[in-house]
Every structure is written in structure tokens, then in C-alpha cells.
Write an enzyme that holds these catalytic residues in place. Structure first.
Site, PDB file in Angstrom:
ATOM      1  CB  ALA A 154      -0.937  -0.007   1.207  1.00 28.22           C
ATOM      2  CG  PHE A 177      -1.448   3.685   2.556  1.00 24.39           C
ATOM      3  CD1 PHE A 177      -2.491   3.292   3.367  1.00 24.39           C
ATOM      4  CD2 PHE A 177      -0.162   3.286   2.891  1.00 24.39           C
ATOM      5  CE1 PHE A 177      -2.266   2.520   4.504  1.00 24.39           C
ATOM      6  CE2 PHE A 177       0.074   2.512   4.013  1.00 24.39           C
ATOM      7  CZ  PHE A 177      -0.984   2.128   4.821  1.00 24.39           C
ATOM      8  NE  ARG A 178       3.951   7.490  -1.850  1.00 19.11           N
ATOM      9  CZ  ARG A 178       3.531   6.847  -2.946  1.00 19.11           C
ATOM     10  NH1 ARG A 178       3.435   5.534  -2.958  1.00 19.11           N
ATOM     11  NH2 ARG A 178       3.229   7.523  -4.037  1.00 19.11           N
ATOM     12  CD  GLU A 200      -6.816   5.656   0.530  1.00 18.49           C
ATOM     13  OE1 GLU A 200      -6.918   5.257  -0.666  1.00 18.49           O
ATOM     14  OE2 GLU A 200      -7.341   6.697   0.939  1.00 18.49           O
ATOM     15  CG  LEU A 246      -7.214  20.850  16.755  1.00 17.59           C
ATOM     16  CD1 LEU A 246      -7.022  21.022  15.256  1.00 17.59           C
ATOM     17  CD2 LEU A 246      -5.935  21.120  17.509  1.00 17.59           C
TER      18      LEU A 246
END
Length: 117
Positions: A18, A25-26, A63, A110
Site C-alpha cells: 500500500a 496512503f503515503r 484506504e 482543537l
């Protein structure tokens, strides 16, 4: 024990595949690398940290499943097929929904951190 080792090796191979083949994905791996330390800055509560990191891990999981669906579909036929296109679109929609969940989770955390809620 042998089965567990084989499963671990196969899982590692899947992660590497992947990472090598999917830009999205990266990018999501980079988001995870950023999310882990950032979760410790955003909240002091362990369960909230887990939630913040968990939604990014969930995104990676979805993903990978979407990638698996797409690659399997591409192996079936390279010709345009309406039903395969719908299946791919559904996988893409699953990724999109997961992105929304992750984004809203982080925005909420946040907003709480800066005192908006």
C-alpha cells in the site's frame, strides 16, 4: 505460532504494498506520524488521545480496503464496467466519509483545546 508469524509477515507485505503503490496512503501515513505527537499536545486525556490517533488509523484501514477493492477490480477487467465503477465509487465514498469523521474529530478536539467549546 507459525500461523501468527505468517499472518504478521503477510500484514507487513500488505502495508509495504500500500505504501509503495498508493500516494493517498503515503499522505495518510504522514498524517499519522503528525497525529501521534500532536494528540499529546491537544489533550491530556488518554481516551481522547486514543480517539484522535484512532480516527487516523481508521482512515488508513479504510484506504487499504479501498485500494484492495480497486486492485481486485482492475484484475477482473481493464474495460469500463458500470458495476465495477459503482463498487470503486463506493470504496472511494467510504474513504471520504472516514476523512470527514477524522476531520470533525480533530476539529472538535482543537476547538475544545483553544476554549471555543
Amino acid at each position: 505460532m507459525d500461523r501468527l508469524l505468517r499472518a504478521t509477515v503477510n500484514s507487513w507485505k500488505g502495508l509495504l504494498a500500500a505504501t509503495r503503490s498508493e500516494e493517498a496512503f503515503r499522505q495518510e501515513l504522514i498524517a499519522l506520524i503528525i497525529a501521534v505527537p500532536l494528540a499529546f499536545l491537544v489533550t491530556a486525556e488518554t481516551w481522547k488521545r486514543l480517539a484522535l490517533i484512532g480516527v487516523v488509523l481508521l482512515l488508513l484501514l479504510v484506504e487499504m480496503l479501498n485500494t484492495a477493492i480497486e486492485k481486485l477490480a482492475d484484475r477482473l477487467t481493464t474495460e469500463h464496467d458500470l458495476q465495477i465503477g459503482r463498487v470503486k465509487d463506493m470504496g472511494s465514498a467510504a474513504v471520504g466519509i472516514t476523512l470527514i469523521i477524522a476531520g470533525l474529530t480533530w476539529l472538535l478536539a482543537l476547538a475544545e483545546r483553544v476554549g471555543l467549546i
